[in-house]
Design an enzyme around this catalytic site. Structure first.
Site, short mmCIF file in Angstrom:
data_model
loop_
_atom_site.label_atom_id
_atom_site.label_comp_id
_atom_site.label_asym_id
_atom_site.label_seq_id
_atom_site.Cartn_x
_atom_site.Cartn_y
_atom_site.Cartn_z
N GLU A 69 28.18 3.78 17.86
CA GLU A 69 28.43 2.54 18.61
C GLU A 69 28.50 1.35 17.65
O GLU A 69 29.27 0.41 17.86
CB GLU A 69 27.35 2.34 19.68
N ASN B 174 16.64 6.78 21.46
CA ASN B 174 17.44 5.59 21.15
C ASN B 174 17.68 4.85 22.46
O ASN B 174 18.51 5.24 23.26
CB ASN B 174 18.77 6.04 20.50
N TRP B 175 16.92 3.78 22.64
CA TRP B 175 16.99 3.06 23.92
C TRP B 175 18.23 2.16 24.03
O TRP B 175 18.50 1.61 25.10
CB TRP B 175 15.74 2.19 24.11
N LYS B 176 18.92 1.97 22.92
CA LYS B 176 20.12 1.11 22.91
C LYS B 176 19.78 -0.27 23.51
O LYS B 176 18.70 -0.77 23.26
CB LYS B 176 21.28 1.82 23.62
N GLY C 249 19.61 9.51 23.72
CA GLY C 249 19.92 8.23 24.34
C GLY C 249 19.41 8.19 25.76
O GLY C 249 18.22 7.99 26.02
N GLY C 250 20.33 8.40 26.72
CA GLY C 250 20.02 8.27 28.14
C GLY C 250 18.72 8.94 28.58
O GLY C 250 17.91 8.33 29.29
N HIS D 200 25.06 4.44 13.55
CA HIS D 200 25.32 4.97 14.90
C HIS D 200 26.79 4.69 15.26
O HIS D 200 27.33 3.64 14.92
CB HIS D 200 24.38 4.32 15.92
N GLU E 276 25.95 13.36 15.56
CA GLU E 276 26.24 13.00 16.94
C GLU E 276 27.75 12.98 17.16
O GLU E 276 28.41 11.98 16.83
CB GLU E 276 25.69 11.61 17.26
N SER F 143 24.15 13.56 24.59
CA SER F 143 23.81 14.15 25.89
C SER F 143 22.73 15.23 25.81
O SER F 143 22.79 16.24 26.51
CB SER F 143 25.07 14.69 26.59
N GLY G 176 26.64 10.00 25.66
CA GLY G 176 26.65 9.31 26.95
C GLY G 176 27.67 9.87 27.93
O GLY G 176 27.91 9.30 28.98
P1 PGA Z 1 23.07 10.09 24.76
O1 PGA Z 1 23.08 9.14 23.46
O2 PGA Z 1 21.89 11.01 24.62
O3 PGA Z 1 22.95 9.15 25.92
O4 PGA Z 1 24.36 10.85 24.74
C1 PGA Z 1 22.75 9.65 22.19
C2 PGA Z 1 22.88 8.55 21.15
O5 PGA Z 1 23.81 7.75 21.24
O6 PGA Z 1 22.05 8.46 20.23
#
Ligand code: PGA
Length: 263
Positions: free
Chosen positions: A108, A13-15, A243-244, A106, A178, A222, A184
């Site tokens: 966010e 997930n590149w956001k 994500g990251g 998600h 999640e 994470s 994050g």
């Molecule tokens: P993260 O994000 O791996 O940076 O914690 C995961 C996500 O939000 O899908």
């Protein structure tokens, strides 16, 4: 109930990242790693979710790859079809452009962009009706976990989602658990805690549909190359939403490889 026959998914997930040139570089590096050390398609499904702006570009760039890599939209409109809805992208428009996968719910989106239950229901309905496969995200906040409400919150989110899924549409559902406090932050749920919640989700799904044991339940929050092997060893963790660490080709490759090797 565990199920080792579910093929794992690892989705990046590149956001709202990265800039165009960096995205192209990331994809090229990842393709090269796959070419050097292939991961069989039936050992792990791999996807990336770039920004809406670069979906088609990335999809094109992924076409001449040694194996299939899915391009996933990060969101979809709650409005279906086409029409006067400035700024929106519908499920039908995604499908029409060859995008077959979408993230919905998600945290966010839920927290920062007011994606409440009714909106998520509409998005889910439109996506499934258009024939998209949905990666539906659920997860509790730190406060909810500390109050002992984690399981209740997550299972309610599963029930809200399930209400919008017809029997024949379950094959197009992937779940991503999640915990919000792990996204994050560098804090991962322990493999044991993640497995426990995944088992609860599996139990809930089994009560709703007889396809429950076939649904992939991904962990997100994470996930890194360092903790992927331990997470991948858990029987009900069928992949990762990353994500990251998905913004680095080597880490993303190692995570995908960990899941491909584990099952
Ligand atoms: P993260 O994000 O791996 O940076 O914690 C995961 C996500 O939000 O899908």
């Amino acid at each position: 109930m565990s199920n080792s026959t579910v093929i794992p998914w690892v989705v990046g997930n590149w956001k709202m990242n990265p800039m165009h040139a960096d995205a192209l570089k990331l994809v090229e590096e990842f393709k090269q790693l796959l070419q050097q050390n292939p991961i069989a398609t039936d050992a792990c499904y791999i996807g990336v979710a770039p920004t809406m702006l670069s979906l088609i570009n990335i999809q094109t760039q992924l076409k001449n790859t040694t194996r299939e890599i899915y391009t996933v939209a990060q969101d979809v409109s709650r409005v279906a079809g086409t029409g006067a809805y400035t700024g929106e992208v519908s499920a039908e428009l995604l499908k029409d452009s060859g995008i077959g996968y979408v993230l919905i719910g998600h945290s966010e989106r839920r927290e920062l962009f007011c994606d409440q239950v009714d909106i998520l229901k509409a998005k889910l309905k439109n996506a499934l009706n258009a024939g998209l496969t949905v990666i539906y995200c659920v997860g509790e906040s730190l406060e909810q976990r500390e109050q002992g409400l984690a399981e209740q919150v997550v299972l309610q989110q599963i029930c809200d989602m399930a209400a919008g899924v017809a029997a024949e549409q379950w094959q197009n559902i992937v779940i991503a658990y999640e915990p919000i406090w792990a996204i994050g932050t560098g804090k991962t749920a322990s493999a044991a805690d993640a497995q426990a919640m995944h088992a609860k989700i599996r139990e809930g799904l089994n009560q709703i549909t007889n396809l429950g044991s076939k649904i992939a339940i991904l962990y997100g929050g994470s996930v890194k190359a360092d903790n992927a092997v331990e997470l991948a060893a858990c029987p009900d963790i069928n992949g990762a939403l990353v994500g990251g660490a998905s913004l680095n080709a080597h880490s993303f490759y190692q995570i995908a490889n960990a899941f491909a090797q584990s099952k």
